[in-house]
Scaffold this motif. Sequence first.
Motif, short mmCIF file in Angstrom:
data_model
loop_
_atom_site.label_atom_id
_atom_site.label_comp_id
_atom_site.label_asym_id
_atom_site.label_seq_id
_atom_site.Cartn_x
_atom_site.Cartn_y
_atom_site.Cartn_z
N ASP A 36 5.42 -10.64 -3.16
CA ASP A 36 6.74 -10.40 -3.74
C ASP A 36 6.80 -9.15 -4.60
OD1 ASP A 36 6.54 -12.85 -6.46
OD2 ASP A 36 5.24 -11.19 -5.89
N ALA A 37 5.86 -8.22 -4.41
CA ALA A 37 5.84 -7.02 -5.25
C ALA A 37 5.69 -5.77 -4.42
CB ALA A 37 4.70 -7.11 -6.25
N VAL A 38 6.50 -4.76 -4.74
CA VAL A 38 6.34 -3.45 -4.13
C VAL A 38 5.27 -2.67 -4.88
CG1 VAL A 38 7.46 -1.22 -3.73
CG2 VAL A 38 8.69 -3.34 -3.24
N LEU A 39 5.29 -2.75 -6.20
CA LEU A 39 4.33 -2.01 -7.03
C LEU A 39 3.63 -2.97 -7.98
CD1 LEU A 39 3.27 0.79 -8.11
CD2 LEU A 39 5.08 0.63 -9.82
N ILE A 40 2.31 -2.92 -7.98
CA ILE A 40 1.50 -3.71 -8.92
C ILE A 40 0.79 -2.73 -9.84
CG2 ILE A 40 -0.32 -5.43 -9.19
CD1 ILE A 40 0.20 -6.25 -6.28
N ARG A 41 1.16 -2.76 -11.12
CA ARG A 41 0.56 -1.83 -12.08
C ARG A 41 -0.38 -2.59 -13.01
NH1 ARG A 41 1.49 0.59 -17.57
NH2 ARG A 41 2.84 -1.18 -18.04
N GLY A 42 -1.52 -2.00 -13.30
CA GLY A 42 -2.45 -2.58 -14.26
C GLY A 42 -3.56 -1.61 -14.58
N HIS A 43 -4.12 -1.74 -15.76
CA HIS A 43 -5.26 -0.90 -16.16
C HIS A 43 -6.54 -1.55 -15.62
CE1 HIS A 43 -2.43 1.32 -18.40
NE2 HIS A 43 -2.33 0.48 -19.42
N ASN A 44 -6.63 -1.60 -14.31
CA ASN A 44 -7.72 -2.33 -13.65
C ASN A 44 -8.75 -1.39 -13.04
OD1 ASN A 44 -6.37 -4.88 -14.04
ND2 ASN A 44 -5.00 -4.31 -12.37
N VAL A 45 -9.96 -1.91 -12.86
CA VAL A 45 -11.00 -1.13 -12.20
C VAL A 45 -10.62 -0.91 -10.74
CG1 VAL A 45 -12.82 -2.00 -13.71
CG2 VAL A 45 -12.32 -3.20 -11.58
N PHE A 46 -11.25 0.07 -10.13
CA PHE A 46 -11.00 0.36 -8.72
C PHE A 46 -11.63 -0.72 -7.84
CE2 PHE A 46 -12.41 2.15 -4.68
CZ PHE A 46 -11.22 2.66 -4.19
N VAL A 47 -10.91 -1.10 -6.79
CA VAL A 47 -11.48 -1.96 -5.76
C VAL A 47 -11.22 -1.31 -4.41
CG1 VAL A 47 -11.25 -4.12 -7.04
CG2 VAL A 47 -9.37 -3.36 -5.58
N LEU A 48 -12.13 -1.45 -3.49
CA LEU A 48 -11.98 -0.81 -2.18
C LEU A 48 -10.80 -1.39 -1.43
CD1 LEU A 48 -15.70 -0.68 -1.00
CD2 LEU A 48 -14.26 1.25 -1.63
N PRO A 49 -10.01 -0.56 -0.77
CA PRO A 49 -8.90 -1.07 0.05
C PRO A 49 -9.43 -1.95 1.17
CG PRO A 49 -8.76 1.31 -0.25
CD PRO A 49 -10.10 0.89 -0.74
N TRP A 50 -8.70 -2.96 1.51
CA TRP A 50 -9.15 -3.87 2.57
C TRP A 50 -8.01 -4.28 3.50
CZ3 TRP A 50 -7.80 -4.94 -2.23
CH2 TRP A 50 -6.92 -5.99 -2.47
N GLU A 51 -6.79 -3.82 3.22
CA GLU A 51 -5.66 -4.12 4.11
C GLU A 51 -4.86 -2.84 4.31
OE1 GLU A 51 -3.35 -7.50 3.02
OE2 GLU A 51 -5.08 -8.68 2.42
N SER A 52 -4.38 -2.64 5.53
CA SER A 52 -3.74 -1.37 5.88
C SER A 52 -2.42 -1.15 5.17
CB SER A 52 -3.53 -1.30 7.40
OG SER A 52 -2.72 -2.38 7.83
N ASN A 53 -1.74 -2.21 4.73
CA ASN A 53 -0.44 -2.04 4.10
C ASN A 53 -0.54 -1.89 2.58
OD1 ASN A 53 -1.19 -4.77 3.79
ND2 ASN A 53 0.95 -5.37 3.48
#
Length: 339
Positions: free
Chosen positions: A149-166
Amino acid sequence: MMAFTFRELFLMTVVFTLVFIGLLDLTELKENRVKETKREPQHIHNFNTRESWPLKSITENENEPTPTKTEPFDCSKKVLGGTDYTIIYNVMPKTGSRTFTTLSNQLTLRNGIGKHKEGRSPVILTPKSQTLRQNSSLLKSFYQESSKDAVLIRGHNVFVLPWESNFIFLNTIREPIPWMISLYYFARNGDSKIAMGTTVDDTSFDECVARNLSYCVPKFDQYLKYFCGDSPLCRTHEALSISKSNFESYLVVGLTEEFRSFIQLIEILLPDIYEGILADYDQNVEQLHDKTRTKAKQGPLDETVRNLKERRDVQIMYEFYNFVKRKFHRLHRCVVGEE
């Protein structure tokens, strides 16, 4: 009683002295061997030596070399049409993230695309209460659930590798010394929207650096974690190369100092989601910046800047910042066609 001549006494003194020196040498050799066995792994032991990790000058030429034929750069592939994306903005604090989030929220709600979500809530993982931003596996689960339910998720989070194409990754970065100054005074004074004052320490940043207090200057991994992640390697000399490698997973990493150019790129590269965001920014830029400008920020003195640029952690931050800056300018030239 046996009597010794002066010559005999002298020779005996020399012999005893040589034996004593030899014993000292053996003792020192044994101590060195013990130290060798207890020595940290080489990559950690040599971490603070310039020879083990050569760095580029902070004042290096920022011009990106012209790509060679073996390294093509087709920026047209960066343009992503459609709206079926979830944008992960695991942004560094004090780099303009609330300005972009405000613009993005207003625009996508107006266009009926979707809503936004903050990704900074603490989640209990262990008795020590690790937080969401410090755990990659839990962060992935959070992103997957929030993407419904979100277009943009903002947070001061560590990097995680992308795992989904969208999923699309965005970030912004700020020159290290202005960044740490803003962090320092924000923790004390807040801004027009957020009241901080969690510390009664009224020491200025310049004084803090001059006194070499530990809490003035963040360690390099606090700067790189938004691009490196939470791996133990991200606290070693591997962090810089890992962060540079992970950089390629981002659609755009903008510069706080050139924020309008960042907004311009976002509108071009994600046209169906962000058409009109640059006009919104131009119309509201002063109000947006006033809301998030840190209160009572001071300095720095020239002496403070010289002091900081001699520190290894700061040099590491600047090497990565200069790397990102070159990449950003290259992308902007390619997409927009202007400096």
